[in-house]
Design an enzyme around this catalytic site. Structure first.
Site, PDB file in Angstrom:
ATOM      1  N   SER A 191      -6.369 -58.462  -6.775  1.00  0.00           N
ATOM      2  CA  SER A 191      -7.540 -59.340  -7.705  1.00  0.00           C
ATOM      3  C   SER A 191      -7.524 -60.644  -7.262  1.00  0.00           C
ATOM      4  O   SER A 191      -6.491 -61.362  -6.616  1.00  0.00           O
ATOM      5  CB  SER A 191      -6.708 -59.463  -9.123  1.00  0.00           C
ATOM      6  OG  SER A 191      -7.681 -60.521  -9.869  1.00  0.00           O
ATOM      7  N   LYS A 223     -11.133 -56.989  -5.739  1.00  0.00           N
ATOM      8  CA  LYS A 223     -11.705 -57.563  -7.030  1.00  0.00           C
ATOM      9  C   LYS A 223     -11.813 -58.960  -7.189  1.00  0.00           C
ATOM     10  O   LYS A 223     -10.919 -59.604  -6.710  1.00  0.00           O
ATOM     11  CB  LYS A 223     -10.837 -57.071  -8.246  1.00  0.00           C
ATOM     12  CG  LYS A 223     -11.020 -57.747  -9.453  1.00  0.00           C
ATOM     13  CD  LYS A 223     -10.114 -57.000 -10.614  1.00  0.00           C
ATOM     14  CE  LYS A 223      -9.663 -58.367 -11.827  1.00  0.00           C
ATOM     15  NZ  LYS A 223      -8.925 -57.693 -12.759  1.00  0.00           N
ATOM     16  N   GLU A 247     -16.080 -56.073 -14.875  1.00  0.00           N
ATOM     17  CA  GLU A 247     -15.066 -56.249 -15.896  1.00  0.00           C
ATOM     18  C   GLU A 247     -15.365 -57.203 -16.809  1.00  0.00           C
ATOM     19  O   GLU A 247     -15.508 -58.366 -16.474  1.00  0.00           O
ATOM     20  CB  GLU A 247     -13.734 -56.339 -15.275  1.00  0.00           C
ATOM     21  CG  GLU A 247     -12.485 -56.294 -16.055  1.00  0.00           C
ATOM     22  CD  GLU A 247     -11.159 -56.248 -15.306  1.00  0.00           C
ATOM     23  OE1 GLU A 247     -11.306 -56.345 -13.961  1.00  0.00           O
ATOM     24  OE2 GLU A 247     -10.060 -56.555 -15.683  1.00  0.00           O
ATOM     25  N   GLY A 286      -3.380 -55.552 -14.332  1.00  0.00           N
ATOM     26  CA  GLY A 286      -2.334 -56.388 -13.944  1.00  0.00           C
ATOM     27  C   GLY A 286      -2.211 -57.750 -14.481  1.00  0.00           C
ATOM     28  O   GLY A 286      -3.238 -58.334 -14.887  1.00  0.00           O
TER      29      GLY A 286
HETATM   30  C1  NPQ Z   1      -7.174 -59.730 -15.436  1.00  0.00           C
HETATM   31  N1  NPQ Z   1      -5.287 -60.301 -13.909  1.00  0.00           N
HETATM   32  O1  NPQ Z   1      -7.490 -58.642 -15.136  1.00  0.00           O
HETATM   33  C2  NPQ Z   1      -6.045 -60.458 -15.416  1.00  0.00           C
HETATM   34  C3  NPQ Z   1      -6.005 -61.997 -15.714  1.00  0.00           C
HETATM   35  C4  NPQ Z   1      -5.077 -62.758 -15.541  1.00  0.00           C
HETATM   36  C5  NPQ Z   1      -4.539 -59.658 -11.886  1.00  0.00           C
HETATM   37  O2  NPQ Z   1      -6.737 -60.225 -12.466  1.00  0.00           O
HETATM   38  C6  NPQ Z   1      -0.810 -65.536 -15.443  1.00  0.00           C
HETATM   39  C7  NPQ Z   1      -0.645 -64.574 -16.265  1.00  0.00           C
HETATM   40  C8  NPQ Z   1      -1.995 -65.621 -14.751  1.00  0.00           C
HETATM   41  C9  NPQ Z   1      -1.461 -63.648 -16.499  1.00  0.00           C
HETATM   42  C10 NPQ Z   1      -4.437 -64.916 -14.223  1.00  0.00           C
HETATM   43  C11 NPQ Z   1      -5.697 -60.030 -12.753  1.00  0.00           C
HETATM   44  C12 NPQ Z   1      -3.036 -64.745 -14.965  1.00  0.00           C
HETATM   45  C13 NPQ Z   1      -2.840 -63.690 -15.757  1.00  0.00           C
HETATM   46  C14 NPQ Z   1      -5.266 -63.750 -14.622  1.00  0.00           C
HETATM   47  C15 NPQ Z   1      -3.852 -62.602 -15.777  1.00  0.00           C
HETATM   48  O3  NPQ Z   1      -8.157 -60.215 -16.360  1.00  0.00           O
HETATM   49 MG    MG Z   2      -9.625 -58.370 -16.239  1.00  0.00          MG
END
Ligand code: NPQ
Ligand code: MG
Length: 368
Positions: free
Chosen positions: A135, A161, A213, A290
């Site tokens: 990501s 992503k 997404e 994640g």
């Molecule tokens: C998502 N994750 O899919 C999340 C969003 C996200 C890997 O894109 C600290 C803790 C910072 C959790 C930033 C990815 C974050 C977090 C983004 C989760 O939407």
């Molecule tokens: Mg997401």
């Protein structure tokens, strides 16, 4: 088993680079880890909530308070606890799924370690390694974005992503598509758009994306249905999917044709397996999301992502994507894949020396 104690650990993990999304810019990961001490031995769980309530209504101080005041006392008062009974014992608390997931995972880790069963075996994993995606945050300019993406491609990631938001969507996607050729590409808006943006988002169709997404707010299933009808690119829900029931509803109404599964968001790995199963039955592919997990949460995610219907690469990146040093043995990509741990429980060991060094405060120990 009986739960003898619940320990709450808080650690500040610096990120190797700032991570910007439509909801803000993170430079460190403030993590809550839960250790249960039981009559069958210890287990660890990671809480995925962020420091601030900007991705979800849950946030780390709130999770800590809920565990301390409600969840831990309920488990400590029970004569007999199994991973399978945790959800029922905690059902009296509404929502608070990330807090519940952390506690349930710690119990599951303890239980499966005692039984000598790995998380992969417990979940019913059908492969020994999983395809990994990465990501990529919003950058300050296209050159920086392309340099970052190029680095990940060089490391072998099998899918990119891009985080998008209004004003950072068509051009970054075009530039990255030109750079990476046919490598799978998808985008994540983290709820930054509205119904008025449907025509604009349909312009993404020309880039052959795997999916888009969560463009709209989590409660707004209807606008996701409208977008699904207006574009070719598959719509994939993340924030909206908080249980297997909600997944079923969103799929049947045509709001989502691919599902992002995050165990924390749905209340734990047992519910995550149920979301997987519901989607499999309906022919809807899933992938593992994640939340910038340390090795503790990453190990469990990799085991989950090895189930049969996880047919798209997950946000199961290597430890080095986020951290210079991990709290467990690091996860390292091998030909764009991570190996599913085979040891009992999560299969990883917490480096308690680092946990102590990086602690934001001494651990809190709750007992009956
Ligand atoms: C998502 N994750 O899919 C999340 C969003 C996200 C890997 O894109 C600290 C803790 C910072 C959790 C930033 C990815 C974050 C977090 C983004 C989760 O939407
Ligand atoms: Mg997401």
């Amino acid at each position: 088993m009986r739960i003898l104690a619940v320990e709450l650990h808080r650690v500040a993990m610096p990120l190797v680079r700032a991570f910007e999304t439509s909801f803000g810019r993170q430079t460190a990961r403030d993590v809550l880890l839960v250790r249960v001490r039981t009559t069958d031995g210890d287990g660890w769980g990671e809480c995925v909530a962020m420091a601030d309530p900007v991705y979800s209504s849950e946030y780390v101080d709130g999770c800590e308070a809920v565990i301390r005041n409600y969840l831990a006392p309920a488990l400590l008062a029970a004569d007999e606890v199994t991973a399978e009974s945790v959800a029922g014992l905690l059902h009296f608390v509404v929502g608070n799924r990330m807090a519940k997931a952390a506690v349930e995972t710690a119990v599951l880790d303890s239980q499966t370690r005692a039984e000598g069963v790995s998380f992969g075996d417990y979940f019913g994993a059908d492969r020994d390694a999983v395809d990994c995606g990465v990501s990529v945050g919003i950058a300050s300019n296209l050159d920086d974005l392309l340099a970052e993406v190029d680095g990940y491609v060089g490391e072998g990631y099998r899918r990119i992503k891009l985080k998008i938001k209004p004003g950072w969507d068509i051009e970054p996607v075009r530039a990255v598509r030109d750079l990476i050729g046919a490598l799978p590409l998808q985008v994540d808006a983290n709820t930054a758009y509205t119904r008025a943006d449907i025509e604009h988002l349909a312009r993404l169709d020309e880039f052959g994306l795997l999916l888009i997404e969560q463009p709209f707010v989590e409660e707004d299933i209807l606008t996701h249905i409208a977008l699904s009808r207006a574009i070719e690119t598959p719509v994939c829900l993340d924030e909206s999917i908080v249980s297997a029931e909600v997944a079923l509803d969103a799929i049947e109404r045509g709001a989502t044709s691919i599902v992002n599964i995050k165990a924390g968001r749905v209340g734990g790995y047992l519910e995550a397996v149920r979301v997987h199963d519901v989607c499999a039955e309906l022919g809807v592919p899933v992938w593992c999301g994640g939340m910038l997990e340390t090795g503790v949460g990453r190990a469990a995610n990799v085991a989950l992502a090895a189930m049969a219907n996880f047919t798209l690469p997950g946000d199961t990146s290597g430890s080095s994507r986020y951290f210079a040093e991990d709290l467990t043995e690091p996860f390292e990509l091998d030909d764009g894949r991570l190996t599913v741990p085979t040891g009992a429980g999560s299969g990883v060991e917490v480096r308690t020396d680092l946990l102590a060094d990086w602690a934001l405060r001494p651990p809190i120990t709750l007992t009956a």
